[in-house]
Design an enzyme around this catalytic site. Structure first.
Site, PDB file in Angstrom:
ATOM      1  N   CYS A  14      32.450 -12.478  22.543  1.00  0.00           N
ATOM      2  CA  CYS A  14      31.460 -13.009  21.605  1.00  0.00           C
ATOM      3  C   CYS A  14      31.805 -12.632  20.159  1.00  0.00           C
ATOM      4  O   CYS A  14      31.318 -13.264  19.217  1.00  0.00           O
ATOM      5  CB  CYS A  14      30.052 -12.557  21.983  1.00  0.00           C
ATOM      6  SG  CYS A  14      29.848 -10.796  22.137  1.00  0.00           S
ATOM      7  N   HIS A  15      32.665 -11.628  19.978  1.00  0.00           N
ATOM      8  CA  HIS A  15      33.083 -11.255  18.630  1.00  0.00           C
ATOM      9  C   HIS A  15      33.909 -12.355  17.965  1.00  0.00           C
ATOM     10  O   HIS A  15      34.063 -12.358  16.751  1.00  0.00           O
ATOM     11  CB  HIS A  15      33.860  -9.930  18.638  1.00  0.00           C
ATOM     12  CG  HIS A  15      35.100  -9.954  19.476  1.00  0.00           C
ATOM     13  ND1 HIS A  15      35.067  -9.733  20.844  1.00  0.00           N
ATOM     14  CD2 HIS A  15      36.399 -10.181  19.156  1.00  0.00           C
ATOM     15  CE1 HIS A  15      36.306  -9.812  21.316  1.00  0.00           C
ATOM     16  NE2 HIS A  15      37.129 -10.087  20.313  1.00  0.00           N
TER      17      HIS A  15
ATOM     18  N   ASN B  62      24.924 -11.617  25.579  1.00  0.00           N
ATOM     19  CA  ASN B  62      26.131 -11.366  26.358  1.00  0.00           C
ATOM     20  C   ASN B  62      26.171  -9.902  26.791  1.00  0.00           C
ATOM     21  O   ASN B  62      26.221  -9.011  25.947  1.00  0.00           O
ATOM     22  CB  ASN B  62      27.358 -11.697  25.497  1.00  0.00           C
ATOM     23  CG  ASN B  62      28.667 -11.265  26.124  1.00  0.00           C
ATOM     24  OD1 ASN B  62      28.768 -11.078  27.322  1.00  0.00           O
ATOM     25  ND2 ASN B  62      29.667 -11.091  25.280  1.00  0.00           N
TER      26      ASN B  62
ATOM     27  N   TYR C  18      29.209 -21.195  16.341  1.00  0.00           N
ATOM     28  CA  TYR C  18      28.068 -21.434  17.220  1.00  0.00           C
ATOM     29  C   TYR C  18      27.933 -22.923  17.502  1.00  0.00           C
ATOM     30  O   TYR C  18      27.672 -23.335  18.634  1.00  0.00           O
ATOM     31  CB  TYR C  18      26.784 -20.875  16.584  1.00  0.00           C
ATOM     32  CG  TYR C  18      26.840 -19.383  16.399  1.00  0.00           C
ATOM     33  CD1 TYR C  18      26.446 -18.517  17.410  1.00  0.00           C
ATOM     34  CD2 TYR C  18      27.296 -18.827  15.208  1.00  0.00           C
ATOM     35  CE1 TYR C  18      26.503 -17.143  17.245  1.00  0.00           C
ATOM     36  CE2 TYR C  18      27.364 -17.450  15.038  1.00  0.00           C
ATOM     37  CZ  TYR C  18      26.969 -16.613  16.059  1.00  0.00           C
ATOM     38  OH  TYR C  18      27.039 -15.250  15.895  1.00  0.00           O
TER      39      TYR C  18
ATOM     40  N   GLU D 275      42.840  -8.328  16.642  1.00  0.00           N
ATOM     41  CA  GLU D 275      43.409  -9.575  17.161  1.00  0.00           C
ATOM     42  C   GLU D 275      44.153 -10.375  16.099  1.00  0.00           C
ATOM     43  O   GLU D 275      44.647 -11.461  16.378  1.00  0.00           O
ATOM     44  CB  GLU D 275      42.286 -10.417  17.782  1.00  0.00           C
ATOM     45  CG  GLU D 275      41.674  -9.761  19.004  1.00  0.00           C
ATOM     46  CD  GLU D 275      40.644 -10.622  19.716  1.00  0.00           C
ATOM     47  OE1 GLU D 275      40.542 -11.828  19.400  1.00  0.00           O
ATOM     48  OE2 GLU D 275      39.947 -10.091  20.599  1.00  0.00           O
TER      49      GLU D 275
END
Length: 160
Positions: free
Chosen positions: A130-131, A122, A98, A157
């Site tokens: 945003c993850h 979002n 953040y 990912e």
């Protein structure tokens, strides 16, 4: 303005996609999402308007797509739009914090909470990543779709 929608099955549950009928996404929600959308009276079910989004989401979940190439039509304050643009720049397989997002958009350290609020608002889960935003200490924090889903996406990912 008419809202068009479809639902898509995914490893995270049924996804709800909305848009204006041109194929541009205005939201992507998961079941039980904090602030997520649900089908409303007057919405038009139009799966054909979302074929490209469905195809790219399928490829992403199969591990074949690292970057979405979709048109978005979201609305937010100028601040939220800045934060969302910074999210769009976080690459597949990477994470950020953040505080780093705040620095990227030129916001003060005191604005980190506001950055978190913008990230939480979002409207395009998964496709606007945003993850990929985690706590400064490396912990998985806040995700409107639930921390279990955040963990699954980061695992997909290769981050976890």
């Amino acid at each position: 303005m008419t809202t068009y929608y479809t639902t898509v099955q995914s490893p995270l549950g049924e996804l709800l996609l909305t848009g204006d009928g041109t194929g541009a996404l205005s939201s992507l929600s998961v079941p039980g999402q904090k602030g997520g959308r649900t089908v409303q009276d007057g919405w038009v079910h139009a799966p054909e308007a979302f074929t490209e989004a469905e195809a790219q989401l399928g490829a992403y979940f199969r591990g074949e797509l690292e970057e979405f190439h979709l048109e978005f039509r979201t609305e937010g304050t100028a601040f939220r739009e800045q934060v969302w643009a910074a999210l769009d720049a976080v690459p597949y397989g990477a994470t950020t914090t953040y505080g780093a997002i705040a620095r990227t958009i030129g916001a003060s350290r005191a604005a980190v909470r506001a950055v978190g609020g913008a990230i939480g608002a979002n409207p395009l889960l998964i496709v606007r990543p945003c993850h990929r935003v985690i706590g400064s200490d490396g912990t998985l924090t806040g995700y409107a779709g639930g921390l279990e889903r955040k963990e699954r996406l980061l695992g997909l990912e290769g981050v976890l």
